[in-house]
Motif scaffolding. Sequence first.
Motif, PDB file in Angstrom:
ATOM      1  N   ASN A  76       0.673   3.721 -36.308  1.00 41.82           N
ATOM      2  CA  ASN A  76       1.915   3.644 -37.095  1.00 41.82           C
ATOM      3  C   ASN A  76       2.770   4.912 -37.005  1.00 41.82           C
ATOM      4  N   LYS A  77       2.406   5.862 -36.150  1.00 36.44           N
ATOM      5  CA  LYS A  77       3.186   7.097 -36.040  1.00 36.44           C
ATOM      6  C   LYS A  77       4.124   7.046 -34.836  1.00 36.44           C
ATOM      7  N   LYS A  78       5.194   7.832 -34.916  1.00 37.48           N
ATOM      8  CA  LYS A  78       6.098   8.024 -33.792  1.00 37.48           C
ATOM      9  C   LYS A  78       5.780   9.382 -33.158  1.00 37.48           C
ATOM     10  N   SER A  79       5.617   9.406 -31.848  1.00 37.34           N
ATOM     11  CA  SER A  79       5.303  10.648 -31.152  1.00 37.34           C
ATOM     12  C   SER A  79       6.566  11.260 -30.572  1.00 37.34           C
ATOM     13  N   VAL A  80       6.834  12.504 -30.966  1.00 40.93           N
ATOM     14  CA  VAL A  80       7.976  13.254 -30.458  1.00 40.93           C
ATOM     15  C   VAL A  80       7.434  14.544 -29.838  1.00 40.93           C
ATOM     16  N   ALA A  81       7.728  14.772 -28.563  1.00 42.67           N
ATOM     17  CA  ALA A  81       7.251  15.967 -27.873  1.00 42.67           C
ATOM     18  C   ALA A  81       8.279  17.082 -28.018  1.00 42.67           C
ATOM     19  N   LYS A 377       1.978   6.677 -26.940  1.00 43.40           N
ATOM     20  CA  LYS A 377       1.915   7.605 -25.814  1.00 43.40           C
ATOM     21  C   LYS A 377       2.603   8.907 -26.206  1.00 43.40           C
ATOM     22  N   LEU A 378       2.242   9.987 -25.532  1.00 47.62           N
ATOM     23  CA  LEU A 378       2.840  11.286 -25.812  1.00 47.62           C
ATOM     24  C   LEU A 378       4.351  11.243 -25.574  1.00 47.62           C
ATOM     25  N   GLY A 379       5.099  11.594 -26.615  1.00 50.18           N
ATOM     26  CA  GLY A 379       6.554  11.628 -26.509  1.00 50.18           C
ATOM     27  C   GLY A 379       7.221  10.273 -26.424  1.00 50.18           C
ATOM     28  N   GLU A 380       6.503   9.223 -26.770  1.00 48.23           N
ATOM     29  CA  GLU A 380       7.042   7.861 -26.637  1.00 48.23           C
ATOM     30  C   GLU A 380       8.340   7.658 -27.416  1.00 48.23           C
ATOM     31  N   LYS A 398      18.933  17.727 -20.752  1.00 44.82           N
ATOM     32  CA  LYS A 398      18.846  19.181 -20.570  1.00 44.82           C
ATOM     33  C   LYS A 398      17.629  19.757 -21.284  1.00 44.82           C
ATOM     34  N   LEU A 399      17.346  19.248 -22.479  1.00 40.87           N
ATOM     35  CA  LEU A 399      16.189  19.727 -23.221  1.00 40.87           C
ATOM     36  C   LEU A 399      14.891  19.391 -22.474  1.00 40.87           C
ATOM     37  N   ARG A 400      14.874  18.226 -21.863  1.00 39.66           N
ATOM     38  CA  ARG A 400      13.683  17.837 -21.108  1.00 39.66           C
ATOM     39  C   ARG A 400      13.542  18.697 -19.842  1.00 39.66           C
ATOM     40  N   GLU A 401      14.622  18.919 -19.180  1.00 39.66           N
ATOM     41  CA  GLU A 401      14.580  19.757 -17.971  1.00 39.66           C
ATOM     42  C   GLU A 401      14.185  21.198 -18.309  1.00 39.66           C
ATOM     43  N   GLY A 402      14.528  21.658 -19.505  1.00 41.83           N
ATOM     44  CA  GLY A 402      14.184  23.014 -19.915  1.00 41.83           C
ATOM     45  C   GLY A 402      12.798  23.144 -20.521  1.00 41.83           C
ATOM     46  N   GLY A 403      12.041  22.036 -20.569  1.00 39.25           N
ATOM     47  CA  GLY A 403      10.685  22.085 -21.111  1.00 39.25           C
ATOM     48  C   GLY A 403      10.623  22.152 -22.628  1.00 39.25           C
ATOM     49  N   ILE A 404      11.740  21.866 -23.291  1.00 39.72           N
ATOM     50  CA  ILE A 404      11.757  21.895 -24.764  1.00 39.72           C
ATOM     51  C   ILE A 404      11.153  20.626 -25.336  1.00 39.72           C
ATOM     52  N   ILE A 405      11.369  19.500 -24.628  1.00 40.23           N
ATOM     53  CA  ILE A 405      10.811  18.227 -25.086  1.00 40.23           C
ATOM     54  C   ILE A 405      10.013  17.578 -23.955  1.00 40.23           C
TER      55      ILE A 405
END
Length: 405
Positions: A76-81, A377-380, A398-405
Amino acid sequence: MPLRPRMESMDTPTPLQGLKVVELGTLIAGPYCARLLAEFGAEVIKVETPGEGDPLRKWRKLHDGNSLWWYAQARNKKSVAVNLKAPEGQQIVRELVAKADIVVENFRPGTLEKWNLGYEALAKDNPGLIMVRLSGFGQTGPYKDQPGFGAIGESMGGMRYITGYPDRAPVRVGISIGDSLAAMFGVIGALTALHHRGTSGKGQVVDVALYEAVFAMMESMLPEYGYDASVRERTGASLPGIVPSNTYKCGDGKFVVIGANADSIFKRMMKSIGRADLADDPTLADNAGRVKRTEELDRAIGEWTATVTLEEALAVLAKAEVPSGRIYSIADIAADLHFQARGMIERHKLGDRDLLLPGVVPKLSATPGRTQWIGPKLGEHTDAVLRSLGYPDEKITKLREGGII
């Protein structure tokens, strides 16, 4: 109103619907606390490290890269990386928390403060925020900076000292009971703080130490020590000072657990096993008298159980209405009709196999908890959650490319 133990439809209202929770914890105590809230309908956004995730994902048996435990712990949780060590990641968390009711975290005290995510900083934008902080030794005191897992809390809290047999080293309970107890106290604290906020409008910190959660379960140990300096020791399967209450070996090598310590139950039991002499003995009419003859009574019961099989023993004791039972393995639990009837064995699909999850506890008659989905899944849910905060797709990329998410 009768209880409805089976899993409800997704249209059934849940009691914590509308409650927003941000989970910053890893492993057991913090995530279990948030899981309990999620089971009753709270929206739980679990923040995980990009590319790694909660270490629990890799513990014990795995399926498709995730542990089977994970699918239960994160249901029941939401995963945010999000990278909490990066300023941009910290800003994302601040925006999430600004719209949240509860934050659950179980880092070592001071860690969130290093990331500018301590309670004082977060409460500036959200004065009604409730932060549940779970740690080994609490947020204050001389031990607060020491690392403390559940095993340490169980030891310091008194549980390990009394668990096992007197002629052997103390043993652990076979699960992470200290973490789970702390998690449940965290939920109690969160809901209590929510009630207070409803009248005051103010949030607060819920400070749960693992060793204190364990210590709170130690029943009469402290009062007895304070009274005459008595120290409770390990007593194996028996319950000291409450007689008879023990585990006895049957003739087929299996074990029966018997709790016949109430006065009337003791009499019924002794008559049912052919020991009317003990049932009618006036010196055994109450627990104080039975305690003085503990060994004699345990021996008498053990002599009887040695002559019957487990099933025979249970039949005799059931007829006499004596609390008794077998010691269940997980295979016994999964096959038990009562567990099934109460909705405690949930069946979900995991690829081409069935995934069994424990049902939700407790049972609410009008607004029961339920499993809406298994651990993600991780970051789903990262993109969806960031969009809900107003982040455009270009910024998310951009955040994903920078490794923030």
